[in-house]
Design a protein around this motif. Structure first.
Motif, PDB file in Angstrom:
ATOM      1  N   VAL A 169       1.281  28.901  34.602  1.00  0.00           N
ATOM      2  CA  VAL A 169       3.294  29.127  34.748  1.00  0.00           C
ATOM      3  C   VAL A 169       2.815  30.445  34.359  1.00  0.00           C
ATOM      4  O   VAL A 169       2.833  31.222  33.096  1.00  0.00           O
ATOM      5  CB  VAL A 169       3.133  28.286  33.136  1.00  0.00           C
ATOM      6  CG1 VAL A 169       4.991  28.268  33.511  1.00  0.00           C
ATOM      7  CG2 VAL A 169       2.694  26.996  33.416  1.00  0.00           C
ATOM      8  N   GLY A 170       3.704  30.847  35.738  1.00  0.00           N
ATOM      9  CA  GLY A 170       3.595  32.522  35.994  1.00  0.00           C
ATOM     10  C   GLY A 170       2.473  33.778  35.478  1.00  0.00           C
ATOM     11  O   GLY A 170       1.752  33.256  36.133  1.00  0.00           O
ATOM     12  N   ILE A 192       5.888  29.850  26.195  1.00  0.00           N
ATOM     13  CA  ILE A 192       6.267  31.340  27.049  1.00  0.00           C
ATOM     14  C   ILE A 192       8.508  30.625  27.626  1.00  0.00           C
ATOM     15  O   ILE A 192       8.708  31.187  28.775  1.00  0.00           O
ATOM     16  CB  ILE A 192       6.183  30.506  28.253  1.00  0.00           C
ATOM     17  CG1 ILE A 192       6.243  29.133  28.098  1.00  0.00           C
ATOM     18  CG2 ILE A 192       3.894  30.337  28.591  1.00  0.00           C
ATOM     19  CD1 ILE A 192       5.671  27.697  29.676  1.00  0.00           C
ATOM     20  N   HIS A 197      10.824  27.031  35.674  1.00  0.00           N
ATOM     21  CA  HIS A 197       9.202  27.655  35.472  1.00  0.00           C
ATOM     22  C   HIS A 197       8.425  27.437  37.073  1.00  0.00           C
ATOM     23  O   HIS A 197       8.516  26.097  37.040  1.00  0.00           O
ATOM     24  CB  HIS A 197       8.540  27.827  34.133  1.00  0.00           C
ATOM     25  CG  HIS A 197       8.634  28.078  33.288  1.00  0.00           C
ATOM     26  ND1 HIS A 197       8.864  29.696  32.793  1.00  0.00           N
ATOM     27  CD2 HIS A 197       9.962  27.458  32.074  1.00  0.00           C
ATOM     28  CE1 HIS A 197       9.252  30.074  31.659  1.00  0.00           C
ATOM     29  NE2 HIS A 197       9.651  28.775  31.716  1.00  0.00           N
ATOM     30  N   THR A 198       7.599  27.629  37.816  1.00  0.00           N
ATOM     31  CA  THR A 198       6.363  26.977  38.512  1.00  0.00           C
ATOM     32  C   THR A 198       5.209  26.870  37.823  1.00  0.00           C
ATOM     33  O   THR A 198       4.463  28.258  37.564  1.00  0.00           O
ATOM     34  CB  THR A 198       6.505  28.029  39.502  1.00  0.00           C
ATOM     35  OG1 THR A 198       8.079  28.266  39.898  1.00  0.00           O
ATOM     36  CG2 THR A 198       5.840  27.568  40.949  1.00  0.00           C
TER      37      THR A 198
END
Length: 695
Positions: A169-170, A192, A197-198
């Motif tokens: 993630v990130g 986080i 998010h991706t």
């Protein structure tokens, strides 16, 4: 003549022998194969169809994806099928006149030593197969979910059995194993932060090492890493009695969340009473039955992302048993005429039975022990009552602004009108002692047995008393956690008074307003108690608090100096409360004694700071609001609108409850009546009465 016939006979015999030989030769030529039959003619090499080949990928390669482009050669006009794996799954089919082929596949099986072969099909000829190409294939793991899904960090999917999954993630990655069936699950750390998010994932296995699969397709998610605040329970009230058959539980919560109500009985059983969704900021559900005795009721809230927040402050209730219905007495038989009615004997008399005994309704055991003491870190209304400073929407702030305008126009302004209209002028009088002799001391009076405490000791004592009064703005139970709340209340009251006195004096000196005097004002304890009692009676959660025990006065004595200093003090208390509110939001759900203590200090500081600023704005008596209004009406109005708007936003859970039960309308009618009364008396005294006196 005889010789000639013999000659003819010999010639005829030779002709017959020649004919027989010719016949035998013909028969032999037909029966025996010819050279042409024994060795058929071989066609030219150009007429033989060549077999297919796979040119890419090459045997021994590693593929990190289930997708690949397969190329090779084939015969013109033929059909080629590419088969993958031991089960020979057809992954692509190519037809055409070209002698080369290329096809994109997207479902290659994962595993070590996966064979790929090309099979050629041509009309009129046998099927031909290429040499197998052996590959190691490991596709990316799958991530369950849809684009933009809301999650609390829990992710799951499927990969290769016993593979090692890496979730990214990130710029952060985490590694964990998949199960024997390939399924995996992981909870993204809250560190986080919430937001969009991706997520992507890779995997590797023993046969793929040191290679990993390609990353999976990026999956956008909406991460909500913050658990919701504890829901507020408004009914039933703490200390009340409910029937064992069940009760209705209601309160406020976060829209879209689910509230579950639990009970811990006096026997230690943990029961779920009901569950319901929060709509419009409110919730209500009918609970199941409870055993008679005592019970502690707590509500928990789960938001739409799946985060479970802390429980509401436990409420001690008494559960009463349903009334026991006694059997109706047997009706008496009137024999009439003084005769005595004798009941008929039963045909089959029953066996002797013990003497019947009177039955009495079951009464709850008066010695039932109270609920077990909660741990030191247990939550209370001071832990969970304050809403998030960042969670209010535009409609909530608009509602708070409207309520602030109504409060100024229908409460504060009419209160000032009443004060200037009906307030009697005070006449200076000599101080009167409440106890002791009301006479002037003389030189022969005995010396006091104990000296009066110093200013510092008195200040500390007043702050501690203020903290104790603030504690009772919400119901207090005999549990250890309320000692922690008392400590938090004293700390918040001390910080409030230190900030609300030293900073205004320092700012006034820097701005050239002049020196300021700080004095203890014990009578403010009555105001603190009155506000706490109001919060307790109205069951306000969060409670409205007032915690100031000092006054700050300008030594210059001018109207401008008093008004400016009053404005600075109100602004200081307001900023102090706003910082406390923001700190409460950033602290989130507490997880231990220290976290809970800090959260309660922040919550009490928020409500007491903003509440004290709002109360000091009232333009009556010696409150700072009067000095500010006399100095500058525009500044007073602007300050009042800002402070009261934030106050009503802070008290949003209370407004939500009042909207649900209809108390908002009743309160509006009361405030409207008060405003009408103040305006009417002001018009009478200032307009009508002078006009009548002039006549």
């Amino acid at each position: 003549m005889g010789g000639r016939s013999a000659l003819l006979t010999r010639r005829r015999s030779r002709a017959l022998a020649a004919l027989a030989a010719a016949s035998v030769a013909v028969l032999l030529s037909l029966a025996l194969p010819t050279a042409a039959d024994a060795e058929p003619e071989t066609p030219p090499p150009s007429l033989v169809a060549p077999g297919p080949t796979i040119t890419s990928p090459a045997s021994g390669e590693f593929l990190g994806s289930a997708s690949a482009v397969i190329t090779g050669t084939k015969s013109a006009g033929s059909e080629v099928q590419v088969l993958a794996g031991a089960s020979r799954v057809n992954v692509c089919t190519v037809r055409g006149e070209r002698t080369t082929f290329s096809c994109s596949v997207s479902r290659l099986p994962s595993g070590p030593g996966i064979p790929l072969v090309a099979v050629q099909l041509l009309d009129g000829e046998d099927d031909l197969q290429s040499e197998p190409v052996i590959l190691d294939i490991l596709a990316p793991p799958a991530i369950s979910g849809s684009d933009g899904m809301l999650t609390n960090g829990f992710m799951q999917g499927r990969g290769y059995p016993n593979a090692t999954i890496t979730l990214t993630v990130g710029g952060s990655s985490w590694t964990f194993p998949a199960g024997p069936d390939g399924n995996w699950a992981y909870v993204i750390p809250r560190s986080i932060g919430s937001g969009t998010h991706t997520v992507s994932a890779t995997q590797f296995t023993t046969f793929s090492a040191p290679n990993s699969s390609d990353p999976s397709a990026p999956l956008p998610i909406r991460l909500d890493a913050e658990p919701p605040k504890a829901p507020t329970m408004t009914t039933p009230r703490g200390g009340s009695t409910i029937p064992a058959t069940g009760a209705v539980y209601s309160g406020t919560g976060e829209n879209g969340s689910t509230v579950e109500v639990f009970a811990v009985t006096s026997a230690g059983r943990d029961l779920q009473l009901c569950s319901t969704a929060v709509s419009g900021g409110a919730w209500s559900c009918s609970g199941s039955t409870l055993p008679p005795g005592s019970a502690r009721i707590t509500a928990f809230q789960t938001d739409a992302a799946g985060n479970v927040g802390p429980g509401s402050a436990p409420r001690a209730l008494t559960v009463t048993a349903p009334p026991t219905t006694s059997p109706d007495p047997a009706p008496s038989t009137d024999a009439g005429d003084g005769a005595t009615a004798t009941p008929a004997a039963p045909a089959n008399p029953p066996a002797a039975s013990p003497e019947p005994s009177e039955t009495t309704p079951a009464v709850p055991d008066a010695t039932t022990p109270p609920p077990a003491a909660g741990p030191w870190e247990a939550v209370t209304p001071f832990t969970t009552g304050v809403p998030s400073a960042l969670g209010a929407g535009e409609l909530s702030w608009l509602r708070a602004l409207v309520l602030a305008v109504l409060a100024v126009l229908l409460l504060l302004v009419p209160a000032r009108m009443l004060a200037t209209t009906v307030g009697a002028r005070r006449v200076a009088a000599s101080p009167l002692s409440v106890t002791g002799r009301n006479r002037v001391a003389t030189h022969d009076d005995p010396a006091p047995m104990a000296s009066a405490p110093g200013a510092v000791t008195t200040a500390i004592l007043l702050v501690v008393i203020a903290g104790g009064i603030i504690l009772f703005a919400n119901p207090v139970h005999g549990q250890p956690e309320y000692l922690r709340v008392f400590l938090a209340s004293v700390i918040a009251a001390a910080l409030l008074n230190i900030t609300g006195t030293l900073i205004p004096r320092a700012v006034a000196s820097r701005l050239g307003i002049g020196s300021a005097e700080i004095r203890l004002f014990p009578r403010f304890l009555l105001s603190i108690a009155a506000v706490a009692l109001l919060s307790r009676v109205l069951d306000l959660q969060p409670a409205l608090l007032f915690g100031v025990v000092f006054t700050v006065s300008a030594l210059a004595g001018t109207r401008a100096a008093r008004g400016a200093l009053a404005g600075i003090r109100i602004a200081t208390l307001f900023v102090f409360g706003s910082v406390g509110w923001l700190a409460s939001t950033l602290l989130g759900a507490p997880s231990g004694f220290v976290d809970t203590l800090l959260t309660e200090v922040a919550n009490i500081a928020a409500v007491a700071g903003i509440g004290s600023a709002a109360i000091l704005l009232i333009p009556l008596g010696k409150l700072d609001g009067r000095a500010l209004l006399v100095w500058s009406r525009p500044i007073w109005f602007a300050t009042a609108f800002v402070v009261l708007t934030v106050l009503f936003a802070l008290l949003a859970p209370v407004v939500d409850v009042w909207q649900t039960n209809g108390a908002v309308l009743i309160g509006f009618l009361i405030v409207l009546a008060f405003g009408a009364l103040g305006l009417s008396l002001w018009i009478w005294r200032r307009v009508v009465q002078p006009y009548l006196n002039a006549d």
